[in-house]
Design a protein around this motif. Structure first.
Motif, PDB file in Angstrom:
ATOM      1  N   HIS A 103       0.780 -27.914 -48.466  1.00  0.00           N
ATOM      2  CA  HIS A 103       0.446 -29.290 -48.037  1.00  0.00           C
ATOM      3  C   HIS A 103       0.143 -30.131 -49.273  1.00  0.00           C
ATOM      4  O   HIS A 103      -0.574 -29.693 -50.172  1.00  0.00           O
ATOM      5  CB  HIS A 103      -0.679 -29.322 -47.004  1.00  0.00           C
ATOM      6  CG  HIS A 103      -2.049 -28.953 -47.479  1.00  0.00           C
ATOM      7  ND1 HIS A 103      -2.896 -29.868 -48.076  1.00  0.00           N
ATOM      8  CD2 HIS A 103      -2.747 -27.797 -47.445  1.00  0.00           C
ATOM      9  CE1 HIS A 103      -4.041 -29.277 -48.369  1.00  0.00           C
ATOM     10  NE2 HIS A 103      -3.983 -28.018 -48.005  1.00  0.00           N
ATOM     11  N   ASP A 112      -5.813 -27.193 -54.133  1.00  0.00           N
ATOM     12  CA  ASP A 112      -5.709 -27.415 -52.677  1.00  0.00           C
ATOM     13  C   ASP A 112      -5.074 -28.778 -52.412  1.00  0.00           C
ATOM     14  O   ASP A 112      -5.760 -29.750 -52.317  1.00  0.00           O
ATOM     15  CB  ASP A 112      -7.113 -27.326 -52.073  1.00  0.00           C
ATOM     16  CG  ASP A 112      -7.078 -27.369 -50.561  1.00  0.00           C
ATOM     17  OD1 ASP A 112      -5.986 -27.290 -49.981  1.00  0.00           O
ATOM     18  OD2 ASP A 112      -8.165 -27.512 -49.960  1.00  0.00           O
ATOM     19  N   GLU A 159      -2.681 -32.062 -43.523  1.00  0.00           N
ATOM     20  CA  GLU A 159      -3.364 -30.775 -43.295  1.00  0.00           C
ATOM     21  C   GLU A 159      -4.859 -31.003 -43.133  1.00  0.00           C
ATOM     22  O   GLU A 159      -5.479 -30.519 -42.202  1.00  0.00           O
ATOM     23  CB  GLU A 159      -3.078 -29.810 -44.451  1.00  0.00           C
ATOM     24  CG  GLU A 159      -3.394 -28.345 -44.130  1.00  0.00           C
ATOM     25  CD  GLU A 159      -4.815 -27.895 -44.459  1.00  0.00           C
ATOM     26  OE1 GLU A 159      -5.180 -26.768 -44.094  1.00  0.00           O
ATOM     27  OE2 GLU A 159      -5.564 -28.674 -45.069  1.00  0.00           O
ATOM     28  N   GLU A 160      -5.415 -31.774 -44.074  1.00  0.00           N
ATOM     29  CA  GLU A 160      -6.867 -31.984 -44.069  1.00  0.00           C
ATOM     30  C   GLU A 160      -7.331 -32.850 -42.888  1.00  0.00           C
ATOM     31  O   GLU A 160      -8.505 -32.844 -42.543  1.00  0.00           O
ATOM     32  CB  GLU A 160      -7.324 -32.617 -45.398  1.00  0.00           C
ATOM     33  CG  GLU A 160      -6.896 -31.870 -46.663  1.00  0.00           C
ATOM     34  CD  GLU A 160      -7.603 -30.524 -46.860  1.00  0.00           C
ATOM     35  OE1 GLU A 160      -8.358 -30.092 -45.966  1.00  0.00           O
ATOM     36  OE2 GLU A 160      -7.385 -29.911 -47.927  1.00  0.00           O
ATOM     37  N   ASP A 212      -1.437 -21.993 -49.507  1.00  0.00           N
ATOM     38  CA  ASP A 212      -2.512 -22.977 -49.542  1.00  0.00           C
ATOM     39  C   ASP A 212      -3.640 -22.420 -50.400  1.00  0.00           C
ATOM     40  O   ASP A 212      -4.242 -21.407 -50.049  1.00  0.00           O
ATOM     41  CB  ASP A 212      -2.975 -23.242 -48.098  1.00  0.00           C
ATOM     42  CG  ASP A 212      -3.825 -24.494 -47.987  1.00  0.00           C
ATOM     43  OD1 ASP A 212      -4.184 -25.068 -49.032  1.00  0.00           O
ATOM     44  OD2 ASP A 212      -4.132 -24.889 -46.840  1.00  0.00           O
TER      45      ASP A 212
HETATM   46 ZN   LIG Z   1      -5.580 -26.614 -48.153  1.00  0.00          ZN
END
Ligand SMILES: [Zn+2]
Length: 473
Positions: free
Chosen positions: A162, A182, A220-221, A248
């Motif tokens: 992501h 991340d 994603e977040e 990830d």
């Molecule tokens: Zn992540």
């Protein structure tokens, strides 16, 4: 005297070491500990399975381009924030800046692929608590390497990272959110896989029968919005998901002795006595890349946390998550700052490109072999309960490139399959003298090129326990 005694002791030690080594060999040969005292199954000799070696021309570690992975991550970090709620149109700051960097890099790779790799931006809308329940615009970036086999091209293997990031407050579109680990790291792995595999394909080094998708998803977040949409997209396009590798937080490995093994998470599934397709995918990846590279972890994800493989896993599809060996929480989901002498923030300086290069190679090699494999068998069943012989049956469509099938079994408490026998045609095979009760069973297809499909565990013959007789009144 003393000298002599120590020589005898030394000899005794050597002999015992030799015995231990010998026991070790026997143990491996039997696939069980010599200390176990169970009846032999089958009583007579086990079948001699004919096994093909795995496909040649493995992707070399030296062919991974760590420099270009680093360059892409630096570009993503330079966008300031990649929160999905940030700007999609500002070329310098926000998630749109990151999308542009990924598209540009994939286009470069596509140019070297002999026209095989197709780059696409998939625009959609989504809503969640983390969009304040308002529909927002999102974009996923895909590079697609179409499969060569007319039937198998409808099966798609996915690698995904992501590209959105977040600061401490997941709704704050202004704060810096470098997100180097991340998940610029997973994005770089996905993009590097596109380079490695399209290059191998252009050189004739790999004939991928199935389609491979290299994805960089957003949202994603904000609640796995991009991957949830990606799953929908595969359905709309008429694809069957053969496997989904979610990368990830795959960039850091600060502990002494690096590079360490990458963790590979897979959920149990919800079927009694049979593992989920995700678990079978994890086993396949471990077999391809080796247990020295992959640390299988038998849980959906890290405790109490989630990721983009989850929507696929919940849909009953084979989906797993790669994550670095030991995470540093000061470097995740943190607005950059220093507090009490502790530096918070997800910066490029914490990344380990030697480790990340390993992860890229492991993903690419797993995708390569899986995309070269025949389709997994269907309707895999185990019958023969309350008889001396287990019967394993399965179906499969015609496939001229298939060498046959492997019947797998394992102790119920064991994590990995062993090959019990090999068979050339689908149908039913009787495992003479093998109880249905003491092992789990599965079947997988093997190509003439040595590539294996993921294993399909046997469905269980479901028979309700006998009910007490009803007395007529
Ligand atoms: Zn992540």
């Amino acid at each position: 005297m003393r000298h002599r005694r120590s020589t005898i002791q030394g000899l005794a030690r050597k002999v015992s070491v030799a015995v231990l080594v010998l026991l070790g060999v026997v143990e491996v040969a039997l696939g069980q500990s010599a200390a176990q005292r169970d009846p032999a199954e089958p009583a007579q000799e086990k079948p001699q399975a004919k096994t093909l070696p795995h496909p040649a021309a493995r992707i070399a570690r030296t062919s991974v381009n760590e420099k270009s992975m680093r360059a892409l991550i630096a570009k993503l970090v330079a966008c300031g924030t990649r929160l999905t709620l940030s700007s999609w149109t500002d070329p310098k700051r926000g998630i749109g800046c990151a999308r542009d960097a990924i598209v540009a890099r994939l286009n470069e790779i596509a140019q070297d692929s002999g026209g095989k790799l197709q780059v696409a931006v998939d625009k959609f809308e989504s809503t969640s608590q983390r969009t304040s329940e308002k529909p927002i615009a999102l974009e996923n970036v895909y590079a697609i390497l179409p499969g060569s086999d007319p039937k198998l091209a409808k099966t798609i293997f996915i690698v995904s990272g992501h590209y959105d990031s977040r600061p401490s407050n997941v709704m704050d579109a202004q704060a810096d959110a470098p997100g180097a680990d991340d998940d610029a790291s997973g994005t770089a792995v996905s993009v590097e896989c596109a380079r490695l595999l399209s290059k191998a394909s252009a050189k004739g080094g790999g004939t991928y029968r199935a389609t491979i998708l290299f994805a960089a998803v957003s949202g994603e977040e904000q609640g796995l919005l991009g991957s949830t949409h990606l799953l929908e997209w595969t359905k709309q396009q008429g694809y069957t998901v053969g496997g989904m590798l979610d990368d990830d937080i795959v960039g850091a490995d600060p502990a002494a002795g690096a590079p360490h093994r990458v963790r590979l998470f897979s959920g149990n599934g919800e079927i009694d006595d049979a593992d989920s397709p995700s678990r079978e995918l994890a086993r396949a990846v471990e077999e391809i890349d080796g247990s020295a590279a992959i640390r299988m972890i038998f849980r959906i994800d890290r405790y109490g946390r989630g990721g983009d493989h989850y929507p696929f896993y919940k849909a009953g599809l084979p989906a797993v998550r790669f994550t670095e060996p030991l995470e540093d929480y000061n470097h995740q989901h943190q607005t950059p700052r220093t507090e009490n002498g502790i530096e918070y923030g997800d910066f490029e300086k914490y990344l380990n490109f030697t480790f990340m290069g390993e992860v890229a190679r492991d993903n690419a090699e797993a995708l390569r072999q899986l995309a070269m494999a025949p389709a997994p068998p269907t309707s895999v069943k185990l019958t023969g309960a309350v008889t001396p012989n287990a019967k394993v049956s399965w179906a499969a469509e015609e496939d001229a490139e298939r060498a046959g099938f492997e019947i797998l079994w394992r102790e119920t408490a064991e994590p990995r399959w062993h090959i019990y026998d090999s068979v050339t045609v689908p149908g039913e095979t009787v495992l003479k003298g093998v109880s249905t009760d003491n092992h789990f069973f599965a079947v997988r297809a093997v190509g003439k090129n040595g590539a294996r499909s993921i294993a399909v565990p046997t469905e269980i013959e479901r028979r309700p326990p006998p009910l007490p007789a009803v007395t007529k009144q």
